[in-house]
Design a protein around this motif. Structure first.
Motif, PDB file in Angstrom:
ATOM      1  N   ASP A  40      31.926  35.794  33.890  1.00  0.00           N
ATOM      2  CA  ASP A  40      31.624  36.291  35.228  1.00  0.00           C
ATOM      3  C   ASP A  40      32.921  36.362  36.023  1.00  0.00           C
TER       4      ASP A  40
ATOM      5  N   ARG B 296      33.402  37.931  38.992  1.00  0.00           N
ATOM      6  CA  ARG B 296      33.157  37.924  40.442  1.00  0.00           C
ATOM      7  C   ARG B 296      34.119  38.844  41.198  1.00  0.00           C
TER       8      ARG B 296
ATOM      9  N   SER C  68      31.458  42.593  39.545  1.00  0.00           N
ATOM     10  CA  SER C  68      30.482  41.795  40.303  1.00  0.00           C
ATOM     11  C   SER C  68      29.231  41.402  39.529  1.00  0.00           C
TER      12      SER C  68
END
Length: 199
Positions: free
Chosen positions: A11, A13, A78
Motif C-alpha cells: 500500500d 498511499r 491510493s
C-alpha cells in the motif's frame, strides 16, 4: 516438501501510480516449508513476476527460514496492490526480458552497469567511484575520485585512496540488485563497507 501460498499486499498511499517500482522484501518461513530459494515464485494476478530469490537464513534441516525477494511491480494510486507468493517443489521462474544490472570483475576493478548508469570501483589503489557515467556522460573522473573520503560514526575521516581494502566479495549479483562487500585487513582501515546497487 509441501507447498503453499502467501499473499503479499503493498500500500503506497500515494496519489499517483508507480511503474516498475523496485521492491525488496523478506518473507519468513517455518521449518521444512521451503526447501530452497528457487522453490518460490511470485504472481501479479495471472502474470508471474521475475524476482531475484535469496535465502538469507536457514533452519537446522537446511530449509529456508528467511527468503529475500527483489522484483519490480506496477503499483496503483491510493489503493493496495495484492501479489501472491507461491512456494513448493516445481516452482518456475519468469524470464527477465529487459536489460538489468550487469557486473564484471578483474584483479583491479569491478564494474556495475545498469544501462543508464555505469560505475567502476578500483581496488588497487582503492577508488570506490573511480569513474561514474550517466547516459554516456562522465559525472565523476579519476581526479575527483582521488579526493573522496569516508567519515565514520566517531568522526574519524578516512581518505579512500589511503585505505587498504583488498577483499571484495559479491554478496548479490543479479539483474535487479547487486551488492558488493568490501572488507579491510584491520579496524583502522575502515572495517567493512557495503555498496549496494539497484536497477
Amino acid at each position: 516438501m509441501p507447498g503453499g501460498e502467501i499473499p503479499l499486499t503493498f500500500d503506497t498511499r500515494l496519489p499517483w501510480p508507480l511503474e516498475r517500482e523496485p521492491v525488496t522484501v523478506g518473507v519468513p518461513f517455518p521449518p521444512a516449508a521451503l526447501g530452497e530459494a528457487g522453490d518460490a515464485c511470485l504472481f501479479d494476478g495471472d502474470d508471474e513476476l521475475y524476482c531475484q530469490r535469496e535465502a538469507l537464513a536457514t533452519w537446522p534441516d537446511g530449509s529456508v527460514r528467511w527468503l529475500l525477494l527483489d522484483f519490480q511491480v506496477d503499483l496503483p494510486a491510493s489503493r493496495p496492490k495484492a501479489l501472491l507468493l507461491v512456494y513448493g517443489q516445481g516452482a518456475t521462474q519468469a524470464v527477465f526480458d529487459e536489460t538489468g544490472i550487469s557486473l564484471s570483475e578483474d584483479r583491479r576493478e569491478t564494474t556495475i552497469d545498469t544501462g543508464p548508469l555505469r560505475l567502476v570501483w578500483q581496488t588497487r589503489p582503492l577508488r570506490p567511484f573511480a569513474t561514474v557515467h550517466l547516459d554516456g556522460a562522465e559525472l565523476l573522473g579519476a581526479k575527483e575520485a582521488a579526493d573522496l573520503h569516508i567519515v565514520d560514526l566517531t568522526g574519524t575521516t578516512c581518505r579512500l585512496s589511503n585505505c587498504k581494502l583488498p577483499s571484495v566479495t559479491v554478496e548479490a549479483g543479479g539483474p535487479l540488485r547487486t551488492c558488493l562487500l568490501y572488507t579491510s585487513p584491520s579496524p583502522r582501515d575502515l572495517s567493512t563497507s557495503r555498496m549496494p546497487s539497484s536497477a
